[in-house]
Design a protein around this motif. Structure first.
Motif, PDB file in Angstrom:
ATOM      1  N   GLU A  34       0.829  -1.202   0.000  1.00 15.98           N
ATOM      2  CA  GLU A  34       0.000   0.000   0.000  1.00 15.98           C
ATOM      3  C   GLU A  34       0.866   1.256   0.000  1.00 15.98           C
ATOM      4  O   GLU A  34       0.577   2.217  -0.707  1.00 15.98           O
ATOM      5  CB  GLU A  34      -0.933   0.007   1.214  1.00 15.98           C
ATOM      6  CG  GLU A  34      -2.055  -1.007   1.100  1.00 15.98           C
ATOM      7  CD  GLU A  34      -2.903  -1.079   2.362  1.00 15.98           C
ATOM      8  OE1 GLU A  34      -2.782  -0.186   3.234  1.00 15.98           O
ATOM      9  OE2 GLU A  34      -3.690  -2.026   2.457  1.00 15.98           O
ATOM     10  N   PHE A  35       1.944   1.256   0.803  1.00 19.30           N
ATOM     11  CA  PHE A  35       2.844   2.401   0.818  1.00 19.30           C
ATOM     12  C   PHE A  35       3.513   2.587  -0.533  1.00 19.30           C
ATOM     13  O   PHE A  35       3.718   3.706  -0.987  1.00 19.30           O
ATOM     14  CB  PHE A  35       3.894   2.271   1.923  1.00 19.30           C
ATOM     15  CG  PHE A  35       3.372   2.630   3.282  1.00 19.30           C
ATOM     16  CD1 PHE A  35       2.832   3.881   3.531  1.00 19.30           C
ATOM     17  CD2 PHE A  35       3.416   1.717   4.314  1.00 19.30           C
ATOM     18  CE1 PHE A  35       2.356   4.227   4.772  1.00 19.30           C
ATOM     19  CE2 PHE A  35       2.938   2.050   5.564  1.00 19.30           C
ATOM     20  CZ  PHE A  35       2.402   3.302   5.799  1.00 19.30           C
TER      21      PHE A  35
ATOM     22  N   GLY B  55       4.265  10.304  -6.641  1.00 24.20           N
ATOM     23  CA  GLY B  55       5.329  10.562  -7.616  1.00 24.20           C
ATOM     24  C   GLY B  55       4.784  10.935  -8.980  1.00 24.20           C
ATOM     25  O   GLY B  55       5.273  11.872  -9.618  1.00 24.20           O
ATOM     26  N   ILE B  56       3.745  10.235  -9.426  1.00 28.99           N
ATOM     27  CA  ILE B  56       3.148  10.536 -10.730  1.00 28.99           C
ATOM     28  C   ILE B  56       2.480  11.906 -10.709  1.00 28.99           C
ATOM     29  O   ILE B  56       2.581  12.673 -11.679  1.00 28.99           O
ATOM     30  CB  ILE B  56       2.152   9.423 -11.133  1.00 28.99           C
ATOM     31  CG1 ILE B  56       2.938   8.169 -11.511  1.00 28.99           C
ATOM     32  CG2 ILE B  56       1.257   9.874 -12.280  1.00 28.99           C
ATOM     33  CD1 ILE B  56       2.076   6.957 -11.774  1.00 28.99           C
TER      34      ILE B  56
ATOM     35  N   VAL C 222      12.727  15.646 -10.551  1.00 33.19           N
ATOM     36  CA  VAL C 222      13.660  14.818  -9.777  1.00 33.19           C
ATOM     37  C   VAL C 222      12.999  14.332  -8.492  1.00 33.19           C
ATOM     38  O   VAL C 222      13.073  13.149  -8.140  1.00 33.19           O
ATOM     39  CB  VAL C 222      14.963  15.594  -9.471  1.00 33.19           C
ATOM     40  CG1 VAL C 222      15.828  14.852  -8.473  1.00 33.19           C
ATOM     41  CG2 VAL C 222      15.734  15.841 -10.760  1.00 33.19           C
ATOM     42  N   LEU C 223      12.312  15.246  -7.795  1.00 29.36           N
ATOM     43  CA  LEU C 223      11.635  14.853  -6.561  1.00 29.36           C
ATOM     44  C   LEU C 223      10.527  13.850  -6.840  1.00 29.36           C
ATOM     45  O   LEU C 223      10.332  12.892  -6.076  1.00 29.36           O
ATOM     46  CB  LEU C 223      11.073  16.086  -5.845  1.00 29.36           C
ATOM     47  CG  LEU C 223      12.102  17.070  -5.296  1.00 29.36           C
ATOM     48  CD1 LEU C 223      11.411  18.305  -4.731  1.00 29.36           C
ATOM     49  CD2 LEU C 223      12.978  16.416  -4.242  1.00 29.36           C
ATOM     50  N   GLY C 224       9.792  14.047  -7.936  1.00 32.24           N
ATOM     51  CA  GLY C 224       8.726  13.111  -8.303  1.00 32.24           C
ATOM     52  C   GLY C 224       9.254  11.729  -8.640  1.00 32.24           C
ATOM     53  O   GLY C 224       8.675  10.711  -8.235  1.00 32.24           O
ATOM     54  N   LEU C 225      10.357  11.662  -9.376  1.00 30.46           N
ATOM     55  CA  LEU C 225      10.952  10.361  -9.710  1.00 30.46           C
ATOM     56  C   LEU C 225      11.433   9.635  -8.461  1.00 30.46           C
ATOM     57  O   LEU C 225      11.234   8.428  -8.317  1.00 30.46           O
ATOM     58  CB  LEU C 225      12.122  10.545 -10.683  1.00 30.46           C
ATOM     59  CG  LEU C 225      11.754  10.790 -12.130  1.00 30.46           C
ATOM     60  CD1 LEU C 225      12.986  11.145 -12.941  1.00 30.46           C
ATOM     61  CD2 LEU C 225      11.076   9.572 -12.715  1.00 30.46           C
ATOM     62  N   ARG C 226      12.055  10.376  -7.567  1.00 26.48           N
ATOM     63  CA  ARG C 226      12.526   9.752  -6.310  1.00 26.48           C
ATOM     64  C   ARG C 226      11.354   9.254  -5.479  1.00 26.48           C
ATOM     65  O   ARG C 226      11.407   8.191  -4.893  1.00 26.48           O
ATOM     66  CB  ARG C 226      13.393  10.724  -5.520  1.00 26.48           C
ATOM     67  CG  ARG C 226      14.766  10.911  -6.160  1.00 26.48           C
ATOM     68  CD  ARG C 226      15.689  11.713  -5.304  1.00 26.48           C
ATOM     69  NE  ARG C 226      15.890  11.176  -3.981  1.00 26.48           N
ATOM     70  CZ  ARG C 226      16.897  10.382  -3.625  1.00 26.48           C
ATOM     71  NH1 ARG C 226      17.779  10.030  -4.537  1.00 26.48           N
ATOM     72  NH2 ARG C 226      17.019   9.960  -2.397  1.00 26.48           N
ATOM     73  N   ARG C 227      10.295  10.043  -5.418  1.00 25.56           N
ATOM     74  CA  ARG C 227       9.107   9.625  -4.666  1.00 25.56           C
ATOM     75  C   ARG C 227       8.471   8.406  -5.326  1.00 25.56           C
ATOM     76  O   ARG C 227       8.048   7.485  -4.648  1.00 25.56           O
ATOM     77  CB  ARG C 227       8.126  10.793  -4.599  1.00 25.56           C
ATOM     78  CG  ARG C 227       6.894  10.521  -3.801  1.00 25.56           C
ATOM     79  CD  ARG C 227       7.254  10.326  -2.334  1.00 25.56           C
ATOM     80  NE  ARG C 227       6.087  10.061  -1.555  1.00 25.56           N
ATOM     81  CZ  ARG C 227       5.725  10.741  -0.490  1.00 25.56           C
ATOM     82  NH1 ARG C 227       6.471  11.743  -0.076  1.00 25.56           N
ATOM     83  NH2 ARG C 227       4.653  10.432   0.157  1.00 25.56           N
ATOM     84  N   PHE C 228       8.412   8.395  -6.657  1.00 22.22           N
ATOM     85  CA  PHE C 228       7.846   7.267  -7.394  1.00 22.22           C
ATOM     86  C   PHE C 228       8.596   5.982  -7.077  1.00 22.22           C
ATOM     87  O   PHE C 228       8.002   4.920  -6.921  1.00 22.22           O
ATOM     88  CB  PHE C 228       7.901   7.551  -8.898  1.00 22.22           C
ATOM     89  CG  PHE C 228       7.305   6.462  -9.739  1.00 22.22           C
ATOM     90  CD1 PHE C 228       5.938   6.367  -9.899  1.00 22.22           C
ATOM     91  CD2 PHE C 228       8.125   5.540 -10.373  1.00 22.22           C
ATOM     92  CE1 PHE C 228       5.380   5.365 -10.674  1.00 22.22           C
ATOM     93  CE2 PHE C 228       7.584   4.543 -11.148  1.00 22.22           C
ATOM     94  CZ  PHE C 228       6.200   4.440 -11.301  1.00 22.22           C
TER      95      PHE C 228
END
Length: 166
Positions: A12-13, A21-22, A69-75
């Motif tokens: 779930e996480f 991220g998306i 960059v932040l979104g990719l890392r979060r993804f």
């Protein structure tokens, strides 16, 4: 039974990280489109582009890169150091805006936006030419925090290769 629950929680996480991220990546792409071709982004897109340029000037063009960059890392679920990385991104945005304002004061027709002008003027009044050094320091600090790129190995290499024969 407990192990199955931990697996479900972890799945779930992972999904939550991917969704967030998306969303961040979509926002980065939307802001990029607004800044580059605001006439095709509609009325809201033009307003977003104008507001970002007014606030941050040239620094606004770093925002989609930092968000991507932040979104990719979060993804990918990489949350370690995200506060430090975010702080580095903020320093990069602000210092890029200040560079725009400082360059505009000299001769280049680049705008620093309201943020860059306010901070750049304050630095110029208080430190004169030292404003460049201070802003360059904050830009380098932001770059190191955002990219997590350490200079220590490069300095050690430089000492070993260049200074050891002396």
């Amino acid at each position: 039974m407990k192990k199955k629950q931990e697996t479900q929680d972890s799945a779930e996480f992972k999904i939550i990280h991917e969704v967030v991220g998306i969303i961040i990546l979509g926002l980065a792409l939307l802001i990029l489109i607004c800044l580059i071709v605001s006439e095709y982004a509609g009325g809201v897109g033009s307003w977003i582009a104008e507001s970002l340029r007014d606030a941050m000037g040239i620094g606004a063009y770093l925002l989609p890169i930092i968000l991507a960059v932040l979104g990719l890392r979060r993804f990918k679920g990489e949350l370690a150091g995200s506060f430090i990385r975010g702080l580095g991104g903020i320093l990069l945005l602000i210092s890029a805006s200040v560079f725009g304002a400082l360059l505009h004061d000299i001769w280049i027709d680049i705008d620093g936006g309201g943020v860059g002008i306010a901070i750049g003027d304050w630095l110029n009044q208080g430190f004169g030419s030292g404003a460049w050094v201070i802003n360059l320091t904050f830009f380098a600090l932001g770059l190191i925090l955002f990219t997590e790129y350490s200079l220590i190995p490069r300095i050690n290499f430089f000492k070993k290769v260049i200074l050891s024969p002396l």
